[in-house]
Design a protein around this motif. Structure first.
Motif, PDB file in Angstrom:
ATOM      1  N   LEU A  18       0.861  -1.180   0.000  1.00  0.00           N
ATOM      2  CA  LEU A  18       0.000   0.000   0.000  1.00  0.00           C
ATOM      3  C   LEU A  18       0.898   1.230   0.000  1.00  0.00           C
ATOM      4  N   ARG A  19       0.379   2.316  -0.551  1.00  0.00           N
ATOM      5  CA  ARG A  19       1.086   3.591  -0.451  1.00  0.00           C
ATOM      6  C   ARG A  19       0.168   4.598   0.205  1.00  0.00           C
ATOM      7  N   LEU A  20       0.607   5.105   1.334  1.00  0.00           N
ATOM      8  CA  LEU A  20      -0.132   6.149   2.033  1.00  0.00           C
ATOM      9  C   LEU A  20       0.355   7.510   1.562  1.00  0.00           C
ATOM     10  N   SER A  21      -0.571   8.446   1.504  1.00  0.00           N
ATOM     11  CA  SER A  21      -0.243   9.824   1.155  1.00  0.00           C
ATOM     12  C   SER A  21      -0.648  10.736   2.302  1.00  0.00           C
ATOM     13  N   CYS A  22       0.064  11.829   2.423  1.00  0.00           N
ATOM     14  CA  CYS A  22      -0.236  12.841   3.437  1.00  0.00           C
ATOM     15  C   CYS A  22      -0.201  14.192   2.746  1.00  0.00           C
ATOM     16  N   ALA A  23      -1.372  14.742   2.473  1.00  0.00           N
ATOM     17  CA  ALA A  23      -1.465  16.021   1.786  1.00  0.00           C
ATOM     18  C   ALA A  23      -1.478  17.151   2.808  1.00  0.00           C
ATOM     19  N   PRO A  41      -4.490  -1.778  17.494  1.00  0.00           N
ATOM     20  CA  PRO A  41      -5.544  -1.978  18.498  1.00  0.00           C
ATOM     21  C   PRO A  41      -4.960  -2.373  19.846  1.00  0.00           C
ATOM     22  N   GLY A  42      -5.343  -1.636  20.885  1.00  0.00           N
ATOM     23  CA  GLY A  42      -4.907  -1.957  22.228  1.00  0.00           C
ATOM     24  C   GLY A  42      -3.475  -1.577  22.545  1.00  0.00           C
ATOM     25  N   LYS A  43      -2.825  -0.839  21.649  1.00  0.00           N
ATOM     26  CA  LYS A  43      -1.421  -0.479  21.877  1.00  0.00           C
ATOM     27  C   LYS A  43      -1.235   1.031  21.826  1.00  0.00           C
ATOM     28  N   GLU A  44      -0.082   1.460  22.295  1.00  0.00           N
ATOM     29  CA  GLU A  44       0.263   2.871  22.238  1.00  0.00           C
ATOM     30  C   GLU A  44       0.656   3.248  20.809  1.00  0.00           C
ATOM     31  N   ARG A  45       0.514   4.523  20.490  1.00  0.00           N
ATOM     32  CA  ARG A  45       0.974   5.004  19.194  1.00  0.00           C
ATOM     33  C   ARG A  45       2.495   4.877  19.140  1.00  0.00           C
ATOM     34  N   GLU A  46       3.017   4.426  18.001  1.00  0.00           N
ATOM     35  CA  GLU A  46       4.450   4.208  17.881  1.00  0.00           C
ATOM     36  C   GLU A  46       5.002   4.833  16.607  1.00  0.00           C
ATOM     37  N   PHE A  47       6.281   5.092  16.657  1.00  0.00           N
ATOM     38  CA  PHE A  47       6.996   5.668  15.530  1.00  0.00           C
ATOM     39  C   PHE A  47       7.150   4.659  14.401  1.00  0.00           C
ATOM     40  N   VAL A  48       7.037   5.138  13.156  1.00  0.00           N
ATOM     41  CA  VAL A  48       7.248   4.296  11.986  1.00  0.00           C
ATOM     42  C   VAL A  48       8.427   4.805  11.162  1.00  0.00           C
ATOM     43  N   ARG A  67      11.260  -2.617   4.501  1.00  0.00           N
ATOM     44  CA  ARG A  67       9.936  -2.885   3.905  1.00  0.00           C
ATOM     45  C   ARG A  67       9.187  -1.597   3.566  1.00  0.00           C
ATOM     46  N   PHE A  68       9.364  -0.572   4.383  1.00  0.00           N
ATOM     47  CA  PHE A  68       8.670   0.700   4.187  1.00  0.00           C
ATOM     48  C   PHE A  68       9.657   1.747   3.691  1.00  0.00           C
ATOM     49  N   THR A  69       9.145   2.678   2.886  1.00  0.00           N
ATOM     50  CA  THR A  69       9.951   3.794   2.402  1.00  0.00           C
ATOM     51  C   THR A  69       9.173   5.094   2.561  1.00  0.00           C
ATOM     52  N   ILE A  70       9.773   6.033   3.258  1.00  0.00           N
ATOM     53  CA  ILE A  70       9.163   7.355   3.415  1.00  0.00           C
ATOM     54  C   ILE A  70       9.760   8.292   2.371  1.00  0.00           C
ATOM     55  N   SER A  71       8.934   9.144   1.814  1.00  0.00           N
ATOM     56  CA  SER A  71       9.401  10.109   0.821  1.00  0.00           C
ATOM     57  C   SER A  71       8.491  11.332   0.854  1.00  0.00           C
ATOM     58  N   ARG A  72       8.853  12.334   0.089  1.00  0.00           N
ATOM     59  CA  ARG A  72       8.029  13.543   0.036  1.00  0.00           C
ATOM     60  C   ARG A  72       8.240  14.242  -1.291  1.00  0.00           C
ATOM     61  N   ASP A  73       7.243  14.986  -1.706  1.00  0.00           N
ATOM     62  CA  ASP A  73       7.306  15.835  -2.887  1.00  0.00           C
ATOM     63  C   ASP A  73       6.888  17.227  -2.453  1.00  0.00           C
ATOM     64  N   GLY A  79       3.481  14.082   1.407  1.00  0.00           N
ATOM     65  CA  GLY A  79       4.396  13.064   1.870  1.00  0.00           C
ATOM     66  C   GLY A  79       3.823  11.686   1.593  1.00  0.00           C
ATOM     67  N   TYR A  80       4.707  10.685   1.583  1.00  0.00           N
ATOM     68  CA  TYR A  80       4.271   9.334   1.235  1.00  0.00           C
ATOM     69  C   TYR A  80       4.902   8.313   2.174  1.00  0.00           C
ATOM     70  N   LEU A  81       4.218   7.186   2.288  1.00  0.00           N
ATOM     71  CA  LEU A  81       4.784   6.028   2.965  1.00  0.00           C
ATOM     72  C   LEU A  81       4.454   4.819   2.097  1.00  0.00           C
ATOM     73  N   GLN A  82       5.457   4.307   1.414  1.00  0.00           N
ATOM     74  CA  GLN A  82       5.309   3.105   0.622  1.00  0.00           C
ATOM     75  C   GLN A  82       5.536   1.906   1.523  1.00  0.00           C
ATOM     76  N   MET A  83       4.545   1.032   1.589  1.00  0.00           N
ATOM     77  CA  MET A  83       4.616  -0.116   2.484  1.00  0.00           C
ATOM     78  C   MET A  83       4.563  -1.393   1.660  1.00  0.00           C
ATOM     79  N   ASN A  84       5.636  -2.156   1.706  1.00  0.00           N
ATOM     80  CA  ASN A  84       5.731  -3.415   0.980  1.00  0.00           C
ATOM     81  C   ASN A  84       5.853  -4.580   1.957  1.00  0.00           C
ATOM     82  N   SER A  85       5.629  -5.763   1.459  1.00  0.00           N
ATOM     83  CA  SER A  85       5.755  -6.981   2.275  1.00  0.00           C
ATOM     84  C   SER A  85       4.998  -6.830   3.589  1.00  0.00           C
ATOM     85  N   LEU A  86       3.775  -6.374   3.488  1.00  0.00           N
ATOM     86  CA  LEU A  86       2.983  -6.099   4.687  1.00  0.00           C
ATOM     87  C   LEU A  86       2.696  -7.365   5.473  1.00  0.00           C
ATOM     88  N   LYS A  87       2.644  -7.208   6.782  1.00  0.00           N
ATOM     89  CA  LYS A  87       2.391  -8.304   7.711  1.00  0.00           C
ATOM     90  C   LYS A  87       1.139  -7.989   8.520  1.00  0.00           C
TER      91      LYS A  87
END
Length: 123
Positions: A18-23, A41-48, A67-73, A79-87
């Motif tokens: 999946l690729r997430l975008s942040c406008a 679910p049931g956990k604290e927010r964590e850094f990615v 597995r993940f790649t952060i980038s920006r334009d 901004g983007y977060l490319q997520m591969n090999s998701l678990k």
């Protein structure tokens, strides 16, 4: 003031991508470092992942490194977060955040947050 809106979340099978975008809108996006965080679910927010204002420096949590790649334009104020090999353990609400100054993994240093986008990874 910076307004952030995430998109791109959804349901995906394990091993998928999946690729997430942040406008961003408001202040000049290029003046801000950006980060991605998640809350399972049931956990604290964590850094990615985090990226410097110019995209020249990045840093990842060990759990997503390779597995993940952060980038920006900055021209598109996005901004983007490319997520591969998701678990299944990547299932969470993902948030983007922005701050003036250097990039950091510390969520308490970020002053601007999006509303989050749900990512669900099925096994």
């Amino acid at each position: 003031q910076v307004h952030l809106v995430e998109s791109g979340g959804g349901l995906v099978q394990a091993g998928g991508s999946l690729r997430l975008s942040c406008a961003a809108s408001g202040r000049t996006f290029s003046a801000y470092a950006m980060g991605w965080f998640r809350r399972a679910p049931g956990k604290e927010r964590e850094f990615v992942a985090t990226i410097s204002w110019d995209g020249g420096s990045t840093f990842y949590a060990d759990s997503v490194k390779g597995r993940f790649t952060i980038s920006r334009d900055n021209a598109k104020s996005t901004g983007y977060l490319q997520m591969n090999s998701l678990k299944p353990e990547d299932t969470a609400v993902y948030y983007c955040a922005a701050r003036r100054g250097s990039y950091t993994r510390n969520q308490y240093d970020y002053g601007y947050w999006g509303q989050g986008t749900q990512v669900t990874v099925s096994s």
